[in-house]
Design an enzyme around this catalytic site. Sequence first.
Site, PDB file in Angstrom:
ATOM      1  N   ILE A  12     -50.697 -49.566  32.956  1.00 29.49           N
ATOM      2  CA  ILE A  12     -50.146 -49.352  34.302  1.00 29.49           C
ATOM      3  C   ILE A  12     -51.227 -48.827  35.244  1.00 29.49           C
ATOM      4  O   ILE A  12     -51.357 -49.293  36.386  1.00 29.49           O
ATOM      5  CB  ILE A  12     -48.953 -48.362  34.249  1.00 29.49           C
ATOM      6  CG1 ILE A  12     -47.842 -48.896  33.328  1.00 29.49           C
ATOM      7  CG2 ILE A  12     -48.403 -48.123  35.658  1.00 29.49           C
ATOM      8  CD1 ILE A  12     -46.728 -47.897  33.024  1.00 29.49           C
ATOM      9  N   SER A  34     -58.956 -44.019  24.909  1.00 29.04           N
ATOM     10  CA  SER A  34     -58.306 -44.033  23.590  1.00 29.04           C
ATOM     11  C   SER A  34     -57.422 -45.268  23.443  1.00 29.04           C
ATOM     12  O   SER A  34     -57.434 -45.911  22.394  1.00 29.04           O
ATOM     13  CB  SER A  34     -57.503 -42.753  23.366  1.00 29.04           C
ATOM     14  OG  SER A  34     -56.665 -42.493  24.463  1.00 29.04           O
ATOM     15  N   ALA A  75     -52.572 -40.398  32.615  1.00 27.99           N
ATOM     16  CA  ALA A  75     -53.171 -40.261  31.276  1.00 27.99           C
ATOM     17  C   ALA A  75     -52.183 -39.594  30.338  1.00 27.99           C
ATOM     18  O   ALA A  75     -51.610 -38.562  30.658  1.00 27.99           O
ATOM     19  CB  ALA A  75     -54.449 -39.429  31.359  1.00 27.99           C
ATOM     20  N   TYR A 142     -42.654 -36.536  22.553  1.00 28.73           N
ATOM     21  CA  TYR A 142     -43.089 -37.243  23.772  1.00 28.73           C
ATOM     22  C   TYR A 142     -42.175 -36.898  24.952  1.00 28.73           C
ATOM     23  O   TYR A 142     -42.635 -36.538  26.039  1.00 28.73           O
ATOM     24  CB  TYR A 142     -43.076 -38.751  23.508  1.00 28.73           C
ATOM     25  CG  TYR A 142     -43.345 -39.616  24.721  1.00 28.73           C
ATOM     26  CD1 TYR A 142     -44.642 -39.819  25.180  1.00 28.73           C
ATOM     27  CD2 TYR A 142     -42.305 -40.254  25.400  1.00 28.73           C
ATOM     28  CE1 TYR A 142     -44.896 -40.622  26.292  1.00 28.73           C
ATOM     29  CE2 TYR A 142     -42.550 -41.058  26.501  1.00 28.73           C
ATOM     30  CZ  TYR A 142     -43.838 -41.241  26.944  1.00 28.73           C
ATOM     31  OH  TYR A 142     -44.078 -42.031  28.039  1.00 28.73           O
ATOM     32  N   LYS A 146     -43.122 -34.879  28.412  1.00 32.49           N
ATOM     33  CA  LYS A 146     -42.954 -35.472  29.743  1.00 32.49           C
ATOM     34  C   LYS A 146     -42.043 -34.608  30.615  1.00 32.49           C
ATOM     35  O   LYS A 146     -42.318 -34.380  31.792  1.00 32.49           O
ATOM     36  CB  LYS A 146     -42.365 -36.884  29.622  1.00 32.49           C
ATOM     37  CG  LYS A 146     -43.360 -37.920  29.115  1.00 32.49           C
ATOM     38  CD  LYS A 146     -44.412 -38.194  30.174  1.00 32.49           C
ATOM     39  CE  LYS A 146     -45.455 -39.191  29.710  1.00 32.49           C
ATOM     40  NZ  LYS A 146     -46.536 -39.377  30.685  1.00 32.49           N
TER      41      LYS A 146
HETATM   42  P1  NAD Z   1     -51.588 -46.865  28.243  1.00 31.08           P
HETATM   43  O1  NAD Z   1     -51.753 -46.310  26.869  1.00 31.08           O
HETATM   44  O2  NAD Z   1     -52.077 -48.230  28.523  1.00 31.08           O
HETATM   45  O3  NAD Z   1     -52.220 -45.881  29.324  1.00 31.08           O
HETATM   46  C1  NAD Z   1     -52.531 -44.519  29.063  1.00 31.08           C
HETATM   47  C2  NAD Z   1     -53.974 -44.301  29.483  1.00 31.08           C
HETATM   48  O4  NAD Z   1     -54.284 -42.904  29.305  1.00 31.08           O
HETATM   49  C3  NAD Z   1     -54.970 -45.077  28.615  1.00 31.08           C
HETATM   50  O5  NAD Z   1     -55.948 -45.687  29.432  1.00 31.08           O
HETATM   51  C4  NAD Z   1     -55.592 -44.011  27.725  1.00 31.08           C
HETATM   52  O6  NAD Z   1     -56.913 -44.340  27.314  1.00 31.08           O
HETATM   53  C5  NAD Z   1     -55.541 -42.806  28.636  1.00 31.08           C
HETATM   54  N1  NAD Z   1     -55.555 -41.533  27.915  1.00 31.08           N
HETATM   55  C6  NAD Z   1     -54.886 -41.195  26.783  1.00 31.08           C
HETATM   56  N2  NAD Z   1     -55.184 -39.938  26.429  1.00 31.08           N
HETATM   57  C7  NAD Z   1     -56.067 -39.471  27.351  1.00 31.08           C
HETATM   58  C8  NAD Z   1     -56.758 -38.239  27.524  1.00 31.08           C
HETATM   59  N3  NAD Z   1     -56.622 -37.234  26.656  1.00 31.08           N
HETATM   60  N4  NAD Z   1     -57.568 -38.100  28.599  1.00 31.08           N
HETATM   61  C9  NAD Z   1     -57.756 -39.128  29.471  1.00 31.08           C
HETATM   62  N5  NAD Z   1     -57.144 -40.312  29.336  1.00 31.08           N
HETATM   63  C10 NAD Z   1     -56.299 -40.473  28.301  1.00 31.08           C
HETATM   64  O7  NAD Z   1     -50.022 -46.749  28.570  1.00 31.08           O
HETATM   65  P2  NAD Z   1     -49.203 -47.133  29.885  1.00 31.08           P
HETATM   66  O8  NAD Z   1     -48.015 -47.866  29.440  1.00 31.08           O
HETATM   67  O9  NAD Z   1     -50.080 -47.709  30.924  1.00 31.08           O
HETATM   68  O10 NAD Z   1     -48.718 -45.692  30.347  1.00 31.08           O
HETATM   69  C11 NAD Z   1     -49.189 -45.041  31.508  1.00 31.08           C
HETATM   70  C12 NAD Z   1     -48.326 -43.806  31.741  1.00 31.08           C
HETATM   71  O11 NAD Z   1     -46.986 -44.194  31.998  1.00 31.08           O
HETATM   72  C13 NAD Z   1     -48.273 -42.867  30.557  1.00 31.08           C
HETATM   73  O12 NAD Z   1     -48.248 -41.532  31.036  1.00 31.08           O
HETATM   74  C14 NAD Z   1     -46.954 -43.210  29.899  1.00 31.08           C
HETATM   75  O13 NAD Z   1     -46.453 -42.138  29.143  1.00 31.08           O
HETATM   76  C15 NAD Z   1     -46.119 -43.515  31.105  1.00 31.08           C
HETATM   77  N6  NAD Z   1     -44.952 -44.380  30.839  1.00 31.08           N
HETATM   78  C16 NAD Z   1     -45.102 -45.679  30.457  1.00 31.08           C
HETATM   79  C17 NAD Z   1     -43.973 -46.476  30.244  1.00 31.08           C
HETATM   80  C18 NAD Z   1     -44.059 -47.922  29.857  1.00 31.08           C
HETATM   81  O14 NAD Z   1     -43.008 -48.588  29.780  1.00 31.08           O
HETATM   82  N7  NAD Z   1     -45.229 -48.472  29.628  1.00 31.08           N
HETATM   83  C19 NAD Z   1     -42.683 -45.924  30.398  1.00 31.08           C
HETATM   84  C20 NAD Z   1     -42.574 -44.594  30.775  1.00 31.08           C
HETATM   85  C21 NAD Z   1     -43.711 -43.824  31.015  1.00 31.08           C
END
Ligand code: NAD
Length: 311
Positions: A12, A34, A75, A142, A146
């Site tokens: 995202i 990561s 993140a 998780y 959040k």
């Molecule tokens: P994703 O895993 O692709 O993105 C998370 C990013 O955070 C990655 O680029 C990862 O490398 C980085 N990251 C992880 N730990 C880190 C740290 N300690 N320091 C710096 N960077 C770090 O997942 P996504 O689906 O793009 O999710 C983005 C956000 O949206 C997250 O917070 C996730 O919890 C939230 N979210 C996603 C969804 C979904 O449907 N995909 C739904 C609800 C919430």
Amino acid sequence: MKVLVTGGAGFIGSHLVDALVARGDAVTVLDDLSTGRRENLATAGGDVRLDVGSVADLDAVTRAVEGCEVVFHLAAVASVQRTVEAPIDTSAVNLGGSLHVLEAARAAGARRVVFAGSAAAYGDNPALPLRESETPRPLSPYAIEKLASEQYMRVWSQLYGLETVTLRFFNVFGPRQDPSSPYSGVISIFVDRLQAGRPATIYGDGGQTRDFVYVADVVRANLLAASVPEASGRTFNVARGEETSVRELYDTLRRLIGGGPEPILAEPRAGDIRHSRADIAAARQVLGFEPAHTVEEGLARLLASTAARRA
Ligand code: NAD
Ligand code: UD1
């Protein structure tokens, strides 16, 4: 405007970076790579600086946020399974990281923090459509991380006047979502299998529903959350406000692809929620958010993008 996107190399976050660069912002990304990938930032071009570092490291966050007016905090360890296996480690990122972002943003004089919350906060609350005022029922580390981050966001706006907005994303889908884990988003898995001419697995009878939202709409919600004055201190659902069943998804994808094998049917997943649907009235009224892509349009775009990448 100068902005920080934590997690900007992820699924995202990288779409948000594309949009911010396209409108002329100077973007810093703080990401430990990561699950994120440098390649996800390749299309942004323009003014993007990638700081490889962790939100669990206050100094790294402090350096990254310098001079930024808005912080988009995405993140996180986004895998629920990971937070069950290693709650202490993931809390340091998912909760500790949020606190670091707030404190660093406050110290740097940033105006606003927009936080990626989750529909996981509702757990198995059956009161559909889910409104932000519903009692949270977290079912995993998780969800707790959040939800607790969300409370920090709200309280920091009250204590310090730092503007904060939480967006509770529902089931987001689109290009760059990683299909490689069994816990990956169902759409990313179905597309990966069906485009390879292989069957995917439906857990249960396929009648379970989710409120799927295309990533471009989630980006739009983030941009609105950063700019609308009345949003500060609040939490908003980000979804379409519609339910689609898993079986319907499978059939729509087969139709869009022009055929494909029948699904493999397996036992329902333990703890699987039967139905999920958001009430998006608050996002509509306060943010002016209107999801622009139907699920089918989003699927068609996703298929076009993954087909192009495969080619
Ligand atoms: P994703 O895993 O692709 O993105 C998370 C990013 O955070 C990655 O680029 C990862 O490398 C980085 N990251 C992880 N730990 C880190 C740290 N300690 N320091 C710096 N960077 C770090 O997942 P996504 O689906 O793009 O999710 C983005 C956000 O949206 C997250 O917070 C996730 O919890 C939230 N979210 C996603 C969804 C979904 O449907 N995909 C739904 C609800 C919430
Ligand atoms: C989402 C989160 C999950 C979190 C939950 C909390 C994602 C990717 N997952 O799960 O981490 O615990 O919200 O509400 O955002 N399915 C199949 N076949 C598959 C994969 C999934 O039939 O190969 C089914 C699942 O059983 C489920 C539905 O599809 O019924 C959606 O699954 P998934 O994409 O994992 O999302 P959630 O279950 O909503």
